[in-house]
Design a protein around this motif. Structure first.
Motif, PDB file in Angstrom:
ATOM      1  N   SER A   1      -4.564 -19.989   6.541  1.00  0.00           N
ATOM      2  CA  SER A   1      -3.804 -19.693   5.333  1.00  0.00           C
ATOM      3  C   SER A   1      -2.486 -20.453   5.378  1.00  0.00           C
ATOM      4  N   HIS A   2      -2.001 -20.797   4.207  1.00  0.00           N
ATOM      5  CA  HIS A   2      -0.712 -21.474   4.074  1.00  0.00           C
ATOM      6  C   HIS A   2      -0.211 -21.167   2.665  1.00  0.00           C
ATOM      7  N   PRO A   3       1.077 -20.878   2.490  1.00  0.00           N
ATOM      8  CA  PRO A   3       1.580 -20.509   1.157  1.00  0.00           C
ATOM      9  C   PRO A   3       1.267 -21.528   0.064  1.00  0.00           C
TER      10      PRO A   3
ATOM     11  N   ASP B   1      -2.387 -21.298  -0.775  1.00  0.00           N
ATOM     12  CA  ASP B   1      -2.625 -20.060  -1.526  1.00  0.00           C
ATOM     13  C   ASP B   1      -2.235 -20.244  -2.991  1.00  0.00           C
ATOM     14  N   ARG B   2      -1.102 -20.925  -3.264  1.00  0.00           N
ATOM     15  CA  ARG B   2      -0.677 -21.175  -4.653  1.00  0.00           C
ATOM     16  C   ARG B   2      -1.681 -22.064  -5.375  1.00  0.00           C
TER      17      ARG B   2
ATOM     18  N   ALA C   1      -4.938 -22.288  -4.704  1.00  0.00           N
ATOM     19  CA  ALA C   1      -6.126 -21.463  -4.950  1.00  0.00           C
ATOM     20  C   ALA C   1      -5.885 -20.514  -6.122  1.00  0.00           C
ATOM     21  N   GLU C   2      -4.698 -19.924  -6.202  1.00  0.00           N
ATOM     22  CA  GLU C   2      -4.367 -19.020  -7.309  1.00  0.00           C
ATOM     23  C   GLU C   2      -4.343 -19.768  -8.641  1.00  0.00           C
TER      24      GLU C   2
ATOM     25  N   SER D   1     -13.141 -21.672  -8.600  1.00  0.00           N
ATOM     26  CA  SER D   1     -13.014 -21.135  -7.243  1.00  0.00           C
ATOM     27  C   SER D   1     -13.731 -22.052  -6.252  1.00  0.00           C
TER      28      SER D   1
ATOM     29  N   THR E   1     -10.218 -17.568   8.038  1.00  0.00           N
ATOM     30  CA  THR E   1      -9.880 -18.783   7.309  1.00  0.00           C
ATOM     31  C   THR E   1      -8.383 -19.017   7.433  1.00  0.00           C
TER      32      THR E   1
ATOM     33  N   THR F   1      -6.135 -29.986   4.113  1.00  0.00           N
ATOM     34  CA  THR F   1      -6.991 -29.334   3.116  1.00  0.00           C
ATOM     35  C   THR F   1      -7.369 -30.246   1.962  1.00  0.00           C
TER      36      THR F   1
END
Length: 164
Positions: A5-7, A10-11, A13-14, A22, A3, A136
């Motif tokens: 990823s990108h910072p 990721d933030r 999703a967190e 989720s 999959t 995204t």
């Protein structure tokens, strides 16, 4: 296949996980930087796309999550909010959200941003929002958007037939 990823993604999703969510973050091969492009890629109505638009209200950033079916009436909305709404520069958008124009998500920002959630989004069972990158999106609902952003439901255009 891994999959992507990108910072910023990721933030997002967190942050969603911190709210007990989720959703699957959908990655596209190409950028979907407009509501019509995102709607076409997803096979949904353009009104189901929750555009994350950063403006300034009397100089402070304000995030407006608006249905892709229309444009924010900034003059009318500014009057409703008792101030002047202006266009945020790309630098101001990045500073306020940690994300770049075209992929701004409703969450995952370095600090809370005052947020309005377009009441027109409540007319859809499912809405789609950017997930921190122009390639995204993630599915959500109007109620979830209000909850996870701490946003205020608000019209962003005058009601049909209403005087501005």
């Amino acid at each position: 296949m891994t999959t992507p990823s990108h910072p910023a993604v990721d933030r997002v999703a967190e942050t969603l996980a911190g709210h007990g969510l989720s959703p699957e973050i959908v990655w596209f091969d190409d950028a979907v930087t407009t509501a019509p492009l995102a709607a076409a890629a997803l096979g949904v109505e353009v009104g189901q796309i929750a555009n994350s638009l950063v403006f300034t209200l009397d100089g402070a950033p304000i995030l407006v999550l608006t249905s892709g079916a229309h444009r924010v009436d900034t003059e009318w909305l500014g009057t409703q909010l008792g101030g002047v709404i202006g266009r945020a520069s790309k630098e101001a958008v990045k500073e306020a959200t940690g994300q770049v124009i075209g992929g701004v998500a409703p969450v995952g920002h370095p600090a809370p941003v005052r947020t309005l959630v377009d009441v027109d989004l409540a007319g859809y069972d499912d809405v789609w929002a950017a997930a921190g990158h122009a390639k995204t999106v993630f599915p959500t609902t109007f109620d979830e958007l209000v909850r996870i952003t701490g946003g205020t439901p608000h019209a962003v255009v005058p009601a049909a037939g209403a005087n501005a």
